[in-house]
Design an enzyme around this catalytic site. Structure first.
Site, PDB file in Angstrom:
ATOM      1  N   GLU A   3       3.952  -8.474 -37.247  1.00 19.19           N
ATOM      2  CA  GLU A   3       4.912  -7.648 -37.968  1.00 19.19           C
ATOM      3  C   GLU A   3       5.090  -6.364 -37.166  1.00 19.19           C
ATOM      4  O   GLU A   3       4.574  -6.245 -36.062  1.00 19.19           O
ATOM      5  CB  GLU A   3       4.392  -7.367 -39.388  1.00 19.19           C
ATOM      6  CG  GLU A   3       4.055  -8.634 -40.154  1.00 19.19           C
ATOM      7  CD  GLU A   3       3.522  -8.377 -41.555  1.00 19.19           C
ATOM      8  OE1 GLU A   3       3.976  -7.442 -42.215  1.00 19.19           O
ATOM      9  OE2 GLU A   3       2.642  -9.146 -41.994  1.00 19.19           O
ATOM     10  N   ARG A 301       5.307 -17.553 -50.085  1.00 15.87           N
ATOM     11  CA  ARG A 301       4.309 -16.876 -49.247  1.00 15.87           C
ATOM     12  C   ARG A 301       3.148 -16.385 -50.095  1.00 15.87           C
ATOM     13  O   ARG A 301       3.312 -15.976 -51.248  1.00 15.87           O
ATOM     14  CB  ARG A 301       4.927 -15.656 -48.529  1.00 15.87           C
ATOM     15  CG  ARG A 301       6.261 -15.917 -47.876  1.00 15.87           C
ATOM     16  CD  ARG A 301       6.180 -16.952 -46.775  1.00 15.87           C
ATOM     17  NE  ARG A 301       5.266 -16.571 -45.718  1.00 15.87           N
ATOM     18  CZ  ARG A 301       5.567 -15.747 -44.703  1.00 15.87           C
ATOM     19  NH1 ARG A 301       6.766 -15.257 -44.596  1.00 15.87           N
ATOM     20  NH2 ARG A 301       4.668 -15.446 -43.791  1.00 15.87           N
TER      21      ARG A 301
END
Length: 311
Positions: A3, A301
Site C-alpha cells: 500500500e 476482504r
DNA sequence: TGCCCCCTGCAG
DNA sequence: CTGCAGGGGGCA
C-alpha cells in the site's frame, strides 16, 4: 502487496540507490510482467524515482518505467560486489525475520535490470541489479513514453495530468497538503451506502489506502468499519481523515508492513504491524480495552475491529 | 455493488 | 484438501 507506505518506503531507498545510474540491460523472464519494449529503456539514465498511489515510477527522462507491485511484488537492489547471503524466510514470533531476501535471481524473479555507472565505473553501483520479483504475477511494469506526461513543475508529479489513462482517475494523495477532511468527506459520499472501510479502499476516493491501513484508519477513528458512509457526522469524517493519515504516517515511519512478502529494496522488512491495533489480530485482546478483536469479511476482504472501541 | 478472475503458496 | 493473502479490472 504494498500500500502507500510500502511503496513510499521502496521509493525512498531507490532514490538513494539508483538515481544517476544507466540501465545497461533488461532481462525479461515473464513476458506478461514487462509491458513495452526493453530497447526503449536500455541505455537510459535514471533521473528520479517517484510514487503515485500504490504505483512507483522510475523516471528515465524520455521514458518512464511504471511499476505496480500488486500483492506479492518486490523490488530488490543488489550492489555489484554483494554476494548473496541473506536467508530465506524464517519466522519468529509470527513475523518474518529482518532479512528475507534469498539468492537473486530466484524462481519468482520476473524482470532483471542491470545498471552501469558511467561516472564511477568501478563503484559497487556499476553492474548492480534491480530484481522485480512477483510470486503471483499480478504485478507489472509498463514502459511509458514520457511525452504522455504533463509538466512536472517544481519536481512535483502532477496528479491527474500524468499518464492520464493509468493514473488519471486516482483520487488525491492523502499525505499531500490540501487533502482536507472535507475533501475526504465529499469523495466518500460517492458511496453513501458503502461501509466506510470498503469506501476508503476505493482508489478514486483517496489513493494508496489498502486493506491494512483502512482497518487501522477505522480503529484510529474509533469507528465501526461496517458504518455506512452516509451515516457519518462531520465530526466522524474528521476523525476518519485524521485516523487514516495517522495510520499511513505510522506505516512509513516503521518502514511499511510485512505480512509475508514485503521487503524494501535492501531486503529489510517493515515493522508497522508490530504497532497495528487490529490488522491480523483477530482473537487477540484489543491493545486498548482487552476485548477480543473480531474478524469479518467486508467487500471480500478481511476486516478486523474491536467491538468495544469502535462504534 | 458484488462476484469472479488473474496466480502461487502457505496455514489450518 | 479448502480457504485465504498488502490489488484491482471486468462483468452482470
Amino acid at each position: 502487496m504494498p500500500e502507500l507506505p510500502e511503496v513510499e518506503t521502496i521509493k525512498l531507498v531507490l532514490q538513494r540507490k539508483i538515481v544517476g545510474l544507466t540501465i545497461k540491460n533488461v532481462e525479461v523472464r515473464s513476458a506478461k510482467t514487462f509491458l513495452g519494449k526493453t530497447e526503449d529503456v536500455i541505455g537510459k539514465k535514471v533521473a528520479g524515482v517517484w510514487r503515485r498511489a500504490k504505483m512507483l515510477g522510475i523516471d528515465l527522462n524520455s521514458a518512464t518505467l511504471l511499476f505496480h507491485l500488486k500483492m506479492t511484488g518486490q523490488l530488490i537492489y543488489i550492489p555489484n560486489d554483494k554476494r548473496l547471503t541473506i536467508n530465506d524466510k524464517r519466522f519468529i514470533g509470527g513475523h518474518p525475520t529482518e532479512d528475507m531476501v534469498g539468492p537473486m535471481p530466484n524462481p519468482h524473479t520476473r524482470v532483471i535490470f542491470t545498471f552501469s555507472d558511467p561516472l564511477r565505473p568501478r563503484s559497487e553501483a556499476s553492474g548492480s541489479h534491480l530484481y522485480f520479483n512477483d510470486q503471483r504475477r499480478f504485478g507489472w511494469v509498463k514502459v511509458i513514453d514520457s511525452r504522455l506526461r504533463g509538466n512536472d513543475k517544481k519536481g512535483v508529479i502532477p496528479v491527474s495530468s500524468v499518464i492520464p489513462n493509468l493514473i488519471g482517475n486516482l483520487g488525491p494523495e492523502p499525505l499531500e497538503k490540501g487533502f482536507t477532511w472535507q475533501i475526504l468527506k465529499s469523495n466518500l459520499l460517492k458511496h453513501k451506502s458503502m461501509p466506510i472501510k470498503v469506501a476508503l479502499m476505493d482508489q478514486t476516493v483517496v489513493s494508496g489506502v489498502g486493506n491494512i491501513y483502512s482497518n487501522e484508519a477505522c480503529f484510529n477513528a474509533r469507528l465501526d468499519p461496517r458504518t455506512k458512509v452516509g451515516n457519518l457526522t462531520d465530526r466522524q469524517f474528521e476523525s476518519l481523515h485524521r485516523g487514516a493519515l495517522k495510520a499511513l504516517r505510522d506505516g512509513i515511519k516503521h518502514g511499511g508492513s510485512t505480512r509475508a512478502h514485503f521487503v524494501d529494496p535492501e531486503g529489510h522488512r517493515g515493522y508497522f504491524l508490530d504497532y497495528a491495533f487490529v490488522y491480523g489480530l483477530d482473537k487477540h485482546p484489543c491493545k486498548v480495552c482487552k476485548t477480543e478483536i473480531k474478524k469479518i469479511s467486508l467487500g471480500g476482504r478481511g476486516t478486523y475491529f474491536c467491538q468495544h472501541c469502535q462504534k
